[in-house]
Structures are given as C-alpha cells and as structure tokens.
Design a protein around this motif. Structure first.
Motif, short mmCIF file in Angstrom:
data_model
loop_
_atom_site.label_atom_id
_atom_site.label_comp_id
_atom_site.label_asym_id
_atom_site.label_seq_id
_atom_site.Cartn_x
_atom_site.Cartn_y
_atom_site.Cartn_z
N HIS A 1 -5.64 -52.97 21.29
CA HIS A 1 -5.31 -54.08 22.18
C HIS A 1 -4.66 -53.53 23.43
O HIS A 1 -3.57 -52.95 23.37
CB HIS A 1 -4.38 -55.06 21.47
CG HIS A 1 -4.14 -56.31 22.25
ND1 HIS A 1 -5.09 -57.32 22.36
CD2 HIS A 1 -3.07 -56.74 22.97
CE1 HIS A 1 -4.60 -58.31 23.10
NE2 HIS A 1 -3.38 -57.96 23.49
N ARG A 2 -5.35 -53.66 24.55
CA ARG A 2 -4.83 -53.27 25.86
C ARG A 2 -4.22 -51.87 25.87
O ARG A 2 -3.10 -51.66 26.33
CB ARG A 2 -3.83 -54.31 26.36
CG ARG A 2 -4.44 -55.69 26.53
CD ARG A 2 -3.60 -56.57 27.40
NE ARG A 2 -4.13 -57.91 27.48
CZ ARG A 2 -3.63 -58.87 28.23
NH1 ARG A 2 -2.57 -58.63 28.99
NH2 ARG A 2 -4.17 -60.07 28.25
N GLY A 3 -4.95 -50.94 25.31
CA GLY A 3 -4.53 -49.54 25.35
C GLY A 3 -3.63 -49.09 24.23
O GLY A 3 -3.28 -47.91 24.16
N VAL A 4 -3.23 -50.00 23.36
CA VAL A 4 -2.38 -49.66 22.22
C VAL A 4 -3.21 -49.73 20.94
O VAL A 4 -4.00 -50.67 20.76
CB VAL A 4 -1.17 -50.62 22.12
CG1 VAL A 4 -0.30 -50.28 20.91
CG2 VAL A 4 -0.34 -50.56 23.41
N HIS A 5 -3.04 -48.75 20.07
CA HIS A 5 -3.77 -48.73 18.79
C HIS A 5 -2.84 -49.22 17.69
O HIS A 5 -1.75 -48.67 17.49
CB HIS A 5 -4.24 -47.31 18.49
CG HIS A 5 -5.14 -47.23 17.29
ND1 HIS A 5 -6.33 -47.92 17.20
CD2 HIS A 5 -5.00 -46.56 16.11
CE1 HIS A 5 -6.91 -47.66 16.03
NE2 HIS A 5 -6.12 -46.84 15.36
N PHE A 6 -3.26 -50.28 17.00
CA PHE A 6 -2.48 -50.87 15.92
C PHE A 6 -3.09 -50.49 14.57
O PHE A 6 -4.32 -50.54 14.40
CB PHE A 6 -2.46 -52.40 16.05
CG PHE A 6 -1.67 -52.90 17.22
CD1 PHE A 6 -0.36 -53.34 17.06
CD2 PHE A 6 -2.22 -52.93 18.51
CE1 PHE A 6 0.38 -53.81 18.13
CE2 PHE A 6 -1.49 -53.39 19.58
CZ PHE A 6 -0.18 -53.84 19.39
N VAL A 7 -2.24 -50.14 13.63
CA VAL A 7 -2.68 -49.74 12.30
C VAL A 7 -1.94 -50.57 11.26
O VAL A 7 -0.69 -50.61 11.25
CB VAL A 7 -2.41 -48.24 12.05
CG1 VAL A 7 -2.88 -47.85 10.65
CG2 VAL A 7 -3.09 -47.38 13.11
N ALA A 8 -2.69 -51.25 10.40
CA ALA A 8 -2.11 -52.07 9.33
C ALA A 8 -2.28 -51.35 8.00
O ALA A 8 -3.40 -51.15 7.54
CB ALA A 8 -2.80 -53.43 9.29
N LEU A 9 -1.16 -50.96 7.40
CA LEU A 9 -1.19 -50.21 6.15
C LEU A 9 -0.75 -51.08 4.98
O LEU A 9 0.06 -52.00 5.14
CB LEU A 9 -0.29 -48.97 6.25
CG LEU A 9 -0.68 -47.94 7.31
CD1 LEU A 9 0.31 -46.77 7.30
CD2 LEU A 9 -2.10 -47.44 7.10
#
Length: 321
Positions: free
Chosen positions: A167-175
């Motif tokens: 999202h808008r240059g940020v990488h999100f990781v759901a663990l």
C-alpha cells in the motif's frame, strides 16, 4: 492465554507497577494520547497538540489498528464489550481524515462462537472505512483451529492463513502465531510460514518500509505468561536487512514498546479490558478492579500515519475516555 483466567478470584491492582525489566517501558497514556514519530528505528514522543496534529496532516496515508475486542466476554470489568467495541469504531468514523483501512490484530471474539463472529461482522459493516484486514487471536481459533475465522475473514490469506499486501510504497505482512501454541502458551510461526516469509520478502529492496502485524508479540515480552513467540527470532532475522520495520500486535491489552536495531515493536490496547503489567500479580487476565467510570482510560485504538516525505510512521494512541 490472556483471556482464560477471568473467573479467577482476587484483586489485581490496575495501577502501573513501579518496577520493570530494563528493556520494557510501560506507557501510562492519558487523555487523547501521545503521538510517536518513528525514524530510523528511533522513537520520538510528543503530546498531542496543534503542532503534532499539523505534522500528522502531512501523512501520505493512515490506517487504524484495533485489537482484542473479545466479543462474548461479559464479566468484570466490562459487561458490554460490544458496546465499547462500537464506541471504538465510532471513534474511528469521527476522525477528521478517514483512514485507508482498519487492521484488527486478533481476539475478535472470546469463544469463537458463530454469534460472536456475527456481532463483529455487523458492527464493522457499519463503519465508514470499508477496507479491513484481520489476523486471528487464540480466542478466535478455539475448537476448530480457526476454520470459522478463516471462512469469514481470511479472503486475503494463503492456505496457511498468512498473507501480505502493498500500500503506497509500504509492504504489510500478516503473520499467524496462535496455532500450535508452545509450552506456557507461547506463540509459534512454524516452518511453513517462515519459508513463505522468506520468499515474500526476497523481492523487496532493503529501502522498502515493512509493517508486520500479528496477534502475539514477536519479541520475548514476558514468556512465563506466554507473551512472546518461540520462533520469532527466525522471522526477525529475515527482517533485519530492511531499514524500517514496524511490528504491531495485540494480545496483552496494554501498550508496551521496544526498539531493537531497525525494528520497532508496539503492542496495543484492547477495546474490551486491560490486563496487568508484565509480572504484576499472579498472571494474565482481565483487571477486574478498575476505578468506577475509568474503564475508558484503559481501552482504545491506534491511529498510524505514514509521513512519506519524512519516511516516518506517526503512531497516535486514542483512548475511549
């Protein structure tokens, strides 16, 4: 596990403890909260005010973290957790700038019952913000290993339940660290998820900001209470090459933070009830003795704003008081 001891008798002091382990800092938030700017793994705090709000308005985007709504819980200190969860969602709806999405970091329900999941779904359906992301807490996987949770809230997930998005240059990781709990209730990621994480991060440059969210802490916050993840070190080793990593979790129903190199860890308040500070009292569980009318001082939500020009994340803690 954090919500399993609510029938236990005895007083648990709701006041912050004087003694803490050196690597912990317990945040005693008041009023609307404090605004945190994260820059290169170093946190700077400011009281909420005109100047801080002005900087927050420069954010490229924002999102809100909610956690531990425990729908179905109905004992002291909160016999109306659906009501306080709705107040939290109303608080989000009232923000002057609506967040891009809402992230729930687990324990949506207290006992994984279908009617509890129904209540969560209906309350969140009424929100202005329609984009939502979820990870389960250990209370969401009771009895069926999370099948009902993943059926309702796992549309973004891989087969194992974990997922990522940009999202808008940020990488999100759901663990997912609430399946196959270890001795003492410690969370676990497992070899399959760690292999997926290695592959997921492989194509990202070290300049990519990373935000990780999970239910249980990814640092050894207080292992004797199950407040940690036994194989988190393997995940953190994969994240160390990135210049900016923020880890958001729930589970302990209070704000704790830690900075370790380029990784900043934040735990979150619950929207249902607080728990004791690490090591204070006989164990985790709801703080039953809270001064009359003061519950809203202990529960709330977190607003996170990404300030693109300064490459910072600004975290605002909002109580329901």
């Amino acid at each position: 596990m954090d919500g399993k001891q609510d029938d236990k008798d005895g007083y648990r002091d709701a006041r912050p403890a004087g003694a803490r382990r050196e690597f912990l800092k317990c945040m005693a938030w008041a009023g609307a909260g404090t605004l945190w700017f994260m820059q290169g793994g170093v946190l700077q705090a400011r009281a909420l005010g005109d100047s801080a709000q002005g900087e927050a308005k420069s954010a490229a985007f924002s999102f809100v973290q909610v956690s531990d709504s425990h729908i179905g819980f109905n004992k002291a200190p909160n016999e109306d957790v659906a009501g306080t969860f709705k107040r939290a969602l109303d608080h989000i709806d009232a923000l002057p700038v609506q967040p891009d999405f809402v992230m729930h970091t687990g324990d949506l329900t207290h006992l994984s019952k279908p009617d509890e999941f129904d209540t969560v779904t209906e309350l969140m359906r009424q929100m202005r913000t329609k984009q939502r992301f979820f990870v389960p807490g250990e209370h969401d996987v009771i009895g069926d290993n999370g099948a009902e949770f993943f059926r309702r809230f796992g549309s973004e997930a891989t087969k194992g339940g974990w997922y990522s998005f940009d999202h808008r240059g940020v990488h999100f990781v759901a663990l997912i660290n609430v399946l196959n709990l270890k001795a003492g209730g410690l969370g676990s990621l497992g070899t399959d998820q760690l292999a997926w994480l290695r592959s997921d991060l492989a194509s990202r440059t070290s300049e990519t900001p990373i935000v990780v969210f999970a239910h249980m802490p990814l640092w050894s916050l207080y292992p004797s209470w199950g407040w940690g993840t036994d194989d988190a070190g393997e995940a953190l080793a994969l994240l160390r090459r990135f210049g900016s990593v923020t880890v958001l979790n729930g589970h302990i129903h209070q704000i704790q933070q830690k900075v370790e190199g380029n990784v900043t860890f934040f735990t979150a308040r619950s929207t249902a009830y607080p728990q004791p500070a690490p090591g204070v009292g006989p164990g985790p569980g709801p703080l039953k003795e809270i001064p009359a009318g003061k519950l809203a001082d202990y529960i709330g939500v977190r607003v996170v704003r990404h300030v693109e020009t300064a490459r910072t994340l600004a975290l605002t803690e909002e109580t329901l008081s």
